[in-house]
Design a protein around this motif. Structure first.
Motif, PDB file in Angstrom:
ATOM      1  N   ALA A  14       0.811  -1.217   0.000  1.00  0.00           N
ATOM      2  CA  ALA A  14       0.000   0.000   0.000  1.00  0.00           C
ATOM      3  C   ALA A  14       0.847   1.270   0.000  1.00  0.00           C
ATOM      4  O   ALA A  14       0.335   2.355  -0.302  1.00  0.00           O
ATOM      5  CB  ALA A  14      -0.931  -0.001   1.215  1.00  0.00           C
ATOM      6  N   ASP A  15       2.137   1.156   0.292  1.00  0.00           N
ATOM      7  CA  ASP A  15       3.027   2.312   0.319  1.00  0.00           C
ATOM      8  C   ASP A  15       3.527   2.724  -1.062  1.00  0.00           C
ATOM      9  O   ASP A  15       4.090   3.813  -1.211  1.00  0.00           O
ATOM     10  CB  ASP A  15       4.244   2.025   1.206  1.00  0.00           C
ATOM     11  N   ALA A  16       3.327   1.888  -2.055  1.00  0.00           N
ATOM     12  CA  ALA A  16       3.899   2.147  -3.382  1.00  0.00           C
ATOM     13  C   ALA A  16       3.490   3.494  -3.987  1.00  0.00           C
ATOM     14  O   ALA A  16       4.360   4.211  -4.499  1.00  0.00           O
ATOM     15  CB  ALA A  16       3.584   1.000  -4.336  1.00  0.00           C
ATOM     16  N   PRO A  17       2.215   3.895  -3.969  1.00  0.00           N
ATOM     17  CA  PRO A  17       1.869   5.186  -4.581  1.00  0.00           C
ATOM     18  C   PRO A  17       2.582   6.385  -3.935  1.00  0.00           C
ATOM     19  O   PRO A  17       3.101   7.251  -4.644  1.00  0.00           O
ATOM     20  CB  PRO A  17       0.351   5.279  -4.401  1.00  0.00           C
ATOM     21  N   ALA A  18       2.637   6.431  -2.618  1.00  0.00           N
ATOM     22  CA  ALA A  18       3.322   7.535  -1.941  1.00  0.00           C
ATOM     23  C   ALA A  18       4.823   7.476  -2.191  1.00  0.00           C
ATOM     24  O   ALA A  18       5.472   8.511  -2.401  1.00  0.00           O
ATOM     25  CB  ALA A  18       3.030   7.512  -0.445  1.00  0.00           C
ATOM     26  N   LEU A  19       5.391   6.270  -2.209  1.00  0.00           N
ATOM     27  CA  LEU A  19       6.817   6.089  -2.491  1.00  0.00           C
ATOM     28  C   LEU A  19       7.145   6.622  -3.884  1.00  0.00           C
ATOM     29  O   LEU A  19       8.112   7.372  -4.061  1.00  0.00           O
ATOM     30  CB  LEU A  19       7.194   4.616  -2.360  1.00  0.00           C
ATOM     31  N   ALA A  20       6.333   6.258  -4.869  1.00  0.00           N
ATOM     32  CA  ALA A  20       6.539   6.748  -6.239  1.00  0.00           C
ATOM     33  C   ALA A  20       6.426   8.264  -6.286  1.00  0.00           C
ATOM     34  O   ALA A  20       7.213   8.930  -6.968  1.00  0.00           O
ATOM     35  CB  ALA A  20       5.534   6.107  -7.190  1.00  0.00           C
ATOM     36  N   ALA A  21       5.472   8.815  -5.569  1.00  0.00           N
ATOM     37  CA  ALA A  21       5.232  10.258  -5.603  1.00  0.00           C
ATOM     38  C   ALA A  21       6.421  11.043  -5.056  1.00  0.00           C
ATOM     39  O   ALA A  21       6.951  11.925  -5.732  1.00  0.00           O
ATOM     40  CB  ALA A  21       3.956  10.601  -4.837  1.00  0.00           C
ATOM     41  N   TYR A  22       6.874  10.736  -3.830  1.00  0.00           N
ATOM     42  CA  TYR A  22       7.942  11.576  -3.274  1.00  0.00           C
ATOM     43  C   TYR A  22       9.299  11.263  -3.862  1.00  0.00           C
ATOM     44  O   TYR A  22      10.130  12.155  -3.990  1.00  0.00           O
ATOM     45  CB  TYR A  22       7.948  11.619  -1.743  1.00  0.00           C
ATOM     46  N   ARG A  23       9.532  10.041  -4.289  1.00  0.00           N
ATOM     47  CA  ARG A  23      10.807   9.742  -4.928  1.00  0.00           C
ATOM     48  C   ARG A  23      10.872  10.240  -6.371  1.00  0.00           C
ATOM     49  O   ARG A  23      11.925  10.219  -6.977  1.00  0.00           O
ATOM     50  CB  ARG A  23      11.098   8.247  -4.859  1.00  0.00           C
ATOM     51  N   SER A  24       9.751  10.708  -6.903  1.00  0.00           N
ATOM     52  CA  SER A  24       9.718  11.279  -8.251  1.00  0.00           C
ATOM     53  C   SER A  24       9.946  12.787  -8.262  1.00  0.00           C
ATOM     54  O   SER A  24      10.098  13.373  -9.334  1.00  0.00           O
ATOM     55  CB  SER A  24       8.380  10.959  -8.922  1.00  0.00           C
ATOM     56  N   VAL A  25       9.957  13.412  -7.122  1.00  0.00           N
ATOM     57  CA  VAL A  25      10.191  14.855  -7.040  1.00  0.00           C
ATOM     58  C   VAL A  25      11.673  15.114  -7.321  1.00  0.00           C
ATOM     59  O   VAL A  25      12.533  14.580  -6.615  1.00  0.00           O
ATOM     60  CB  VAL A  25       9.789  15.405  -5.652  1.00  0.00           C
ATOM     61  N   PRO A  26      11.998  15.911  -8.345  1.00  0.00           N
ATOM     62  CA  PRO A  26      13.407  16.133  -8.693  1.00  0.00           C
ATOM     63  C   PRO A  26      14.278  16.625  -7.530  1.00  0.00           C
ATOM     64  O   PRO A  26      15.433  16.194  -7.399  1.00  0.00           O
ATOM     65  CB  PRO A  26      13.342  17.176  -9.811  1.00  0.00           C
ATOM     66  N   ARG A  30      17.520  14.424  -6.230  1.00  0.00           N
ATOM     67  CA  ARG A  30      18.710  15.099  -6.757  1.00  0.00           C
ATOM     68  C   ARG A  30      20.029  14.456  -6.344  1.00  0.00           C
ATOM     69  O   ARG A  30      20.911  14.253  -7.168  1.00  0.00           O
ATOM     70  CB  ARG A  30      18.687  16.559  -6.318  1.00  0.00           C
ATOM     71  N   TYR A  31      20.225  14.138  -5.099  1.00  0.00           N
ATOM     72  CA  TYR A  31      21.492  13.568  -4.620  1.00  0.00           C
ATOM     73  C   TYR A  31      21.361  12.097  -4.232  1.00  0.00           C
ATOM     74  O   TYR A  31      22.173  11.584  -3.470  1.00  0.00           O
ATOM     75  CB  TYR A  31      22.012  14.380  -3.432  1.00  0.00           C
ATOM     76  N   GLN A  32      20.340  11.447  -4.745  1.00  0.00           N
ATOM     77  CA  GLN A  32      20.104  10.038  -4.413  1.00  0.00           C
ATOM     78  C   GLN A  32      20.640   9.134  -5.524  1.00  0.00           C
ATOM     79  O   GLN A  32      21.105   9.611  -6.557  1.00  0.00           O
ATOM     80  CB  GLN A  32      18.607   9.807  -4.194  1.00  0.00           C
ATOM     81  N   SER A  33      20.523   7.845  -5.313  1.00  0.00           N
ATOM     82  CA  SER A  33      21.053   6.872  -6.278  1.00  0.00           C
ATOM     83  C   SER A  33      20.045   6.503  -7.355  1.00  0.00           C
ATOM     84  O   SER A  33      20.326   5.650  -8.178  1.00  0.00           O
ATOM     85  CB  SER A  33      21.503   5.606  -5.541  1.00  0.00           C
ATOM     86  N   TRP A  34      18.869   7.123  -7.357  1.00  0.00           N
ATOM     87  CA  TRP A  34      17.859   6.851  -8.373  1.00  0.00           C
ATOM     88  C   TRP A  34      17.551   8.128  -9.141  1.00  0.00           C
ATOM     89  O   TRP A  34      17.868   9.227  -8.704  1.00  0.00           O
ATOM     90  CB  TRP A  34      16.585   6.272  -7.756  1.00  0.00           C
ATOM     91  N   GLU A  35      16.928   7.953 -10.273  1.00  0.00           N
ATOM     92  CA  GLU A  35      16.514   9.091 -11.084  1.00  0.00           C
ATOM     93  C   GLU A  35      14.998   9.209 -11.043  1.00  0.00           C
ATOM     94  O   GLU A  35      14.289   8.223 -10.935  1.00  0.00           O
ATOM     95  CB  GLU A  35      16.990   8.913 -12.521  1.00  0.00           C
ATOM     96  N   SER A  36      14.524  10.446 -11.116  1.00  0.00           N
ATOM     97  CA  SER A  36      13.082  10.655 -11.152  1.00  0.00           C
ATOM     98  C   SER A  36      12.648  10.861 -12.598  1.00  0.00           C
ATOM     99  O   SER A  36      13.462  11.282 -13.423  1.00  0.00           O
ATOM    100  CB  SER A  36      12.699  11.868 -10.297  1.00  0.00           C
ATOM    101  N   PRO A  37      11.425  10.525 -12.898  1.00  0.00           N
ATOM    102  CA  PRO A  37      10.398  10.008 -11.993  1.00  0.00           C
ATOM    103  C   PRO A  37      10.571   8.510 -11.728  1.00  0.00           C
ATOM    104  O   PRO A  37      11.215   7.795 -12.497  1.00  0.00           O
ATOM    105  CB  PRO A  37       9.093  10.270 -12.757  1.00  0.00           C
ATOM    106  N   VAL A  38       9.996   8.059 -10.635  1.00  0.00           N
ATOM    107  CA  VAL A  38       9.973   6.640 -10.277  1.00  0.00           C
ATOM    108  C   VAL A  38       8.612   6.101 -10.705  1.00  0.00           C
ATOM    109  O   VAL A  38       7.595   6.475 -10.133  1.00  0.00           O
ATOM    110  CB  VAL A  38      10.199   6.430  -8.767  1.00  0.00           C
ATOM    111  N   PRO A  39       8.595   5.241 -11.735  1.00  0.00           N
ATOM    112  CA  PRO A  39       7.309   4.700 -12.201  1.00  0.00           C
ATOM    113  C   PRO A  39       6.627   3.846 -11.133  1.00  0.00           C
ATOM    114  O   PRO A  39       7.288   3.281 -10.244  1.00  0.00           O
ATOM    115  CB  PRO A  39       7.687   3.834 -13.403  1.00  0.00           C
ATOM    116  N   MET A  40       5.322   3.745 -11.210  1.00  0.00           N
ATOM    117  CA  MET A  40       4.555   2.977 -10.223  1.00  0.00           C
ATOM    118  C   MET A  40       5.038   1.523 -10.165  1.00  0.00           C
ATOM    119  O   MET A  40       5.156   0.961  -9.070  1.00  0.00           O
ATOM    120  CB  MET A  40       3.064   3.024 -10.539  1.00  0.00           C
ATOM    121  N   ALA A  41       5.334   0.923 -11.307  1.00  0.00           N
ATOM    122  CA  ALA A  41       5.802  -0.472 -11.312  1.00  0.00           C
ATOM    123  C   ALA A  41       7.098  -0.608 -10.519  1.00  0.00           C
ATOM    124  O   ALA A  41       7.294  -1.586  -9.786  1.00  0.00           O
ATOM    125  CB  ALA A  41       5.984  -0.972 -12.742  1.00  0.00           C
ATOM    126  N   GLU A  42       7.987   0.370 -10.637  1.00  0.00           N
ATOM    127  CA  GLU A  42       9.239   0.345  -9.879  1.00  0.00           C
ATOM    128  C   GLU A  42       8.976   0.552  -8.395  1.00  0.00           C
ATOM    129  O   GLU A  42       9.573  -0.107  -7.549  1.00  0.00           O
ATOM    130  CB  GLU A  42      10.200   1.416 -10.403  1.00  0.00           C
TER     131      GLU A  42
END
Length: 113
Positions: A14-26, A30-42
């Motif tokens: 159930a956390d996936a939508p919120a996780l995708a939302a805040y991890r997709s904010v540039p 910015r200084y993390q190991s992932w790139e935004s946006p984070v797709p829902m499947a990811e």
């Protein structure tokens, strides 16, 4: 785990939508190991991976963080334990609307306890 204002817990699907939302904010990624946006499947894959981890194992374990008064993911705290268990690295990521309120400090302090 709980604090005065927070619940620090395992991730759920159930956390996936919120996780995708805040991890997709540039600005958040910015200084993390992932790139935004984070797709829902990811985000769904990440939530499943995070929920299956063991916090006692070497490597990264991510804790979900939510407020006690309003359920819903607001951020996460990661702990990376060394192979011998003698050292750990900490990291945290919070949604922009929950930054600057001491939530990360509170959550990290509880995890360190």
């Amino acid at each position: 785990m709980q604090t005065a204002r927070l619940v620090v817990r395992r991730f759920t699907s159930a956390d996936a939508p919120a996780l995708a939302a805040y991890r997709s904010v540039p600005e958040v990624s910015r200084y993390q190991s992932w790139e935004s946006p984070v797709p829902m499947a990811e985000a769904e894959r990440l939530a499943a991976t995070f929920s299956a981890g063991d916090p006692r194992d070497p490597g990264w374990f991510q804790y979900a963080v939510e407020r006690r008064d309003v359920p819903g993911l607001i951020g996460d705290v990661g702990v990376c334990r060394s192979d011998d268990g003698r050292q750990a690295e900490l990291g945290f990521t919070f949604a922009p609307e929950f930054q600057g309120r001491g939530y990360a400090t509170e959550a990290v302090a509880r995890v360190v306890e």
